[in-house]
Design a protein around this motif. Structure first.
Motif, PDB file in Angstrom:
ATOM      1  N   GLU B  25      74.036  -8.646 -23.694  1.00 38.09           N
ATOM      2  CA  GLU B  25      73.524  -9.751 -24.745  1.00 38.09           C
ATOM      3  C   GLU B  25      75.267  -9.918 -24.787  1.00 38.09           C
ATOM      4  OE1 GLU B  25      70.353  -8.738 -27.361  1.00 38.09           O
ATOM      5  OE2 GLU B  25      68.931  -8.243 -25.697  1.00 38.09           O
ATOM      6  N   ALA B  26      75.757  -8.965 -24.897  1.00 38.84           N
ATOM      7  CA  ALA B  26      77.390  -8.818 -25.598  1.00 38.84           C
ATOM      8  C   ALA B  26      78.059  -9.585 -24.772  1.00 38.84           C
ATOM      9  CB  ALA B  26      77.601  -7.845 -26.390  1.00 38.84           C
ATOM     10  N   CYS B  27      77.722  -9.542 -23.703  1.00 37.46           N
ATOM     11  CA  CYS B  27      78.797  -9.462 -21.803  1.00 37.46           C
ATOM     12  C   CYS B  27      78.393 -10.894 -21.779  1.00 37.46           C
ATOM     13  CB  CYS B  27      78.354  -9.185 -21.115  1.00 37.46           C
ATOM     14  SG  CYS B  27      79.043  -7.078 -20.774  1.00 37.46           S
ATOM     15  N   GLN B  28      76.825 -11.019 -22.112  1.00 37.84           N
ATOM     16  CA  GLN B  28      76.948 -12.548 -21.985  1.00 37.84           C
ATOM     17  C   GLN B  28      76.795 -13.612 -23.319  1.00 37.84           C
ATOM     18  OE1 GLN B  28      72.454 -12.387 -21.725  1.00 37.84           O
ATOM     19  NE2 GLN B  28      72.372 -14.740 -20.120  1.00 37.84           N
ATOM     20  N   ALA B  29      76.603 -13.094 -23.852  1.00 37.31           N
ATOM     21  CA  ALA B  29      77.674 -14.186 -24.832  1.00 37.31           C
ATOM     22  C   ALA B  29      78.822 -14.100 -25.122  1.00 37.31           C
ATOM     23  CB  ALA B  29      77.432 -13.405 -26.140  1.00 37.31           C
ATOM     24  N   ALA B  30      80.123 -13.841 -24.112  1.00 37.93           N
ATOM     25  CA  ALA B  30      81.463 -12.793 -24.194  1.00 37.93           C
ATOM     26  C   ALA B  30      81.766 -13.748 -22.879  1.00 37.93           C
ATOM     27  CB  ALA B  30      81.769 -11.310 -24.444  1.00 37.93           C
ATOM     28  N   GLY B  31      80.634 -14.584 -22.003  1.00 40.16           N
ATOM     29  CA  GLY B  31      81.532 -14.567 -21.121  1.00 40.16           C
ATOM     30  C   GLY B  31      82.258 -13.906 -19.732  1.00 40.16           C
ATOM     31  N   MET B  32      81.549 -12.651 -20.385  1.00 40.53           N
ATOM     32  CA  MET B  32      82.176 -11.581 -19.594  1.00 40.53           C
ATOM     33  C   MET B  32      81.446 -12.043 -18.012  1.00 40.53           C
ATOM     34  SD  MET B  32      84.433  -9.787 -20.888  1.00 40.53           S
ATOM     35  CE  MET B  32      85.023  -8.687 -22.181  1.00 40.53           C
ATOM     36  N   ASP B  33      81.648 -11.289 -16.824  1.00 43.01           N
ATOM     37  CA  ASP B  33      81.118 -11.528 -15.188  1.00 43.01           C
ATOM     38  C   ASP B  33      80.485 -10.291 -15.463  1.00 43.01           C
ATOM     39  OD1 ASP B  33      83.011  -9.019 -13.616  1.00 43.01           O
ATOM     40  OD2 ASP B  33      84.306 -10.281 -15.004  1.00 43.01           O
ATOM     41  N   ASP B  34      79.368 -10.267 -14.271  1.00 38.36           N
ATOM     42  CA  ASP B  34      78.653  -8.859 -13.989  1.00 38.36           C
ATOM     43  C   ASP B  34      78.999  -7.366 -13.736  1.00 38.36           C
ATOM     44  OD1 ASP B  34      76.168 -10.842 -14.010  1.00 38.36           O
ATOM     45  OD2 ASP B  34      76.512 -11.047 -12.018  1.00 38.36           O
ATOM     46  N   GLU B  35      80.700  -7.796 -13.151  1.00 39.09           N
ATOM     47  CA  GLU B  35      80.874  -6.532 -12.371  1.00 39.09           C
ATOM     48  C   GLU B  35      81.769  -5.696 -13.282  1.00 39.09           C
ATOM     49  OE1 GLU B  35      83.451  -6.474  -9.128  1.00 39.09           O
ATOM     50  OE2 GLU B  35      84.558  -4.706  -9.851  1.00 39.09           O
ATOM     51  N   THR B  36      82.121  -6.753 -15.439  1.00 35.20           N
ATOM     52  CA  THR B  36      82.944  -6.181 -16.194  1.00 35.20           C
ATOM     53  C   THR B  36      81.946  -5.470 -16.566  1.00 35.20           C
ATOM     54  OG1 THR B  36      84.380  -7.903 -15.968  1.00 35.20           O
ATOM     55  CG2 THR B  36      84.460  -6.574 -18.256  1.00 35.20           C
ATOM     56  N   CYS B  37      80.578  -6.437 -16.512  1.00 31.58           N
ATOM     57  CA  CYS B  37      79.591  -6.062 -18.015  1.00 31.58           C
ATOM     58  C   CYS B  37      78.851  -4.904 -17.238  1.00 31.58           C
ATOM     59  CB  CYS B  37      78.510  -6.984 -17.834  1.00 31.58           C
ATOM     60  SG  CYS B  37      77.284  -6.635 -18.654  1.00 31.58           S
ATOM     61  N   TYR B  38      78.507  -4.804 -16.156  1.00 29.25           N
ATOM     62  CA  TYR B  38      78.226  -3.248 -15.062  1.00 29.25           C
ATOM     63  C   TYR B  38      79.286  -2.070 -15.773  1.00 29.25           C
ATOM     64  CZ  TYR B  38      75.860   0.266 -12.168  1.00 29.25           C
ATOM     65  OH  TYR B  38      74.709   0.834 -12.014  1.00 29.25           O
ATOM     66  N   ARG B 135      87.510  -2.340 -22.626  1.00 30.37           N
ATOM     67  CA  ARG B 135      88.682  -3.407 -21.608  1.00 30.37           C
ATOM     68  C   ARG B 135      88.356  -4.587 -21.204  1.00 30.37           C
ATOM     69  NH1 ARG B 135      86.277  -2.675 -16.250  1.00 30.37           N
ATOM     70  NH2 ARG B 135      86.568  -4.682 -14.998  1.00 30.37           N
ATOM     71  N   GLN B 136      89.471  -5.039 -20.279  1.00 33.25           N
ATOM     72  CA  GLN B 136      89.977  -6.582 -19.989  1.00 33.25           C
ATOM     73  C   GLN B 136      88.961  -7.036 -18.916  1.00 33.25           C
ATOM     74  OE1 GLN B 136      92.314  -8.170 -22.139  1.00 33.25           O
ATOM     75  NE2 GLN B 136      92.790  -5.707 -23.318  1.00 33.25           N
ATOM     76  N   GLN B 137      88.082  -8.078 -19.169  1.00 29.04           N
ATOM     77  CA  GLN B 137      87.710  -9.023 -18.047  1.00 29.04           C
ATOM     78  C   GLN B 137      88.083  -9.031 -17.121  1.00 29.04           C
ATOM     79  OE1 GLN B 137      84.574 -12.661 -16.997  1.00 29.04           O
ATOM     80  NE2 GLN B 137      85.505 -12.559 -19.005  1.00 29.04           N
ATOM     81  N   ASN B 138      88.396  -9.073 -15.487  1.00 31.96           N
ATOM     82  CA  ASN B 138      89.163  -9.255 -14.149  1.00 31.96           C
ATOM     83  C   ASN B 138      90.000  -8.349 -14.150  1.00 31.96           C
ATOM     84  OD1 ASN B 138      86.588 -10.757 -13.484  1.00 31.96           O
ATOM     85  ND2 ASN B 138      87.439 -12.819 -13.813  1.00 31.96           N
ATOM     86  N   ARG B 139      90.206  -7.075 -14.675  1.00 31.29           N
ATOM     87  CA  ARG B 139      91.709  -6.325 -15.045  1.00 31.29           C
ATOM     88  C   ARG B 139      92.063  -6.822 -13.080  1.00 31.29           C
ATOM     89  NH1 ARG B 139      88.993  -0.501 -15.554  1.00 31.29           N
ATOM     90  NH2 ARG B 139      87.929  -0.805 -14.207  1.00 31.29           N
ATOM     91  N   ALA B 140      91.383  -6.616 -12.144  1.00 31.66           N
ATOM     92  CA  ALA B 140      92.209  -6.426 -11.156  1.00 31.66           C
ATOM     93  C   ALA B 140      93.330  -7.555 -10.947  1.00 31.66           C
ATOM     94  CB  ALA B 140      91.275  -7.078  -9.557  1.00 31.66           C
TER      95      ALA B 140
END
Lengths: 110, 140
Positions: B25-38, B135-140
């Motif tokens: 739920e937090a990742c969804q609210a933050a707009g995180m992508d699926d890979e970051t959320c996992y 954790r940063q999103q899309n750190r790659a």
């Protein structure tokens, strides 16, 4: 966790439904232990309905692999979702276990 | 920075799925992508499992406080418990071939915590232990 077995001749397709974590992995282990003792030549573990797997799932897969070897049967994994596939890949388990993108490909390897 | 959410649950394995749903739920609210959320769910699950199985070993059942703070494509996760200190030091990368040869498995939980998160810090006070992971999103 919901677990079902489909009879495909000498192959059993075991479908797991739900996350594999430290709570549910022992249930999956117990189920596979019983299934392996039933004498199937090949057991395909269908992961298509497993959205999440932690290191507890790796312990479960190692146990299943060892038990199947002792029983002269083969464990094949199929249809892992992206996150679960990354766990298998980053752990190195994908180098050792046989994994197919779909259950059908696992049943009919080219 | 950003929104902050918190949940407190009993330190038992049955709580793990609720902790993961909370992160979802937090990742969804933050707009995180699926890979970051996992990845964040995996780190939280492994850390909470360690607390449940080791941190509270031999103690009365306690609780785990999970809080997240997010904003600007970053999520800060804090996990607080009141059990034995159990510092999750960074382990060597487990050797899968050795695992299958020996039949012994260990170290993957900590491996996933460090691999999934960008920074991991651990603090123990007289009252509690706090694991902070960022954790940063899309750190790659």
């Amino acid at each position: 966790m919901e677990i079902t077995t489909e009879d495909r001749g000498t192959t059993a397709v075991v479908s797991l439904v739900g996350d594999i974590d430290a709570l549910t992995a022992p249930e999956a282990t117990a189920y596979l232990t019983t299934t392996i003792l039933e004498g199937w030549k090949v057991i395909v573990i269908d992961l298509s309905q497993v959205p999440f797997m932690s290191s507890a799932g790796l312990r479960f897969l190692l146990d299943a692999h060892q038990r199947s070897q002792a029983a002269n049967s083969q464990i094949i994994l199929a249809a892992a979702q992206d996150g679960v596939q990354r766990v298998l890949t980053t752990s190195g388990f994908s180098r050792i276990l046989t994994i197919y993108p779909t259950v059908e490909e696992a049943l009919n390897p080219s | 920075m950003g929104e902050k959410l918190q949940i407190t649950l009993a330190a038992e394995l049955a709580s793990l799925s609720t902790f993961r749903s909370f992160i979802d739920e937090a990742c969804q609210a933050a707009g995180m992508d699926d890979e970051t959320c996992y990845d964040i769910k995996l780190a939280v699950d492994e850390a909470c499992t360690n607390i449940i199985e080791h941190g509270y070993a031999g103690l009365e059942p306690g609780s785990i406080i999970l809080s997240v703070q997010y904003g600007a494509r970053q999520m800060v996760v804090r996990i607080t418990d009141f059990g034995h200190p159990f510092e999750p030091g960074e382990p060597p990368t487990p050797d899968a071939e050795e695992v299958f040869e020996s039949g012994r498995i260990g170290g993957f939980g900590l491996f996933f915590i460090y691999r999934s998160m960008d920074t991991v810090t651990y603090e123990t006070t007289a009252n509690c232990n706090t694991l902070t992971m960022i954790r940063q999103q899309n750190r790659a």
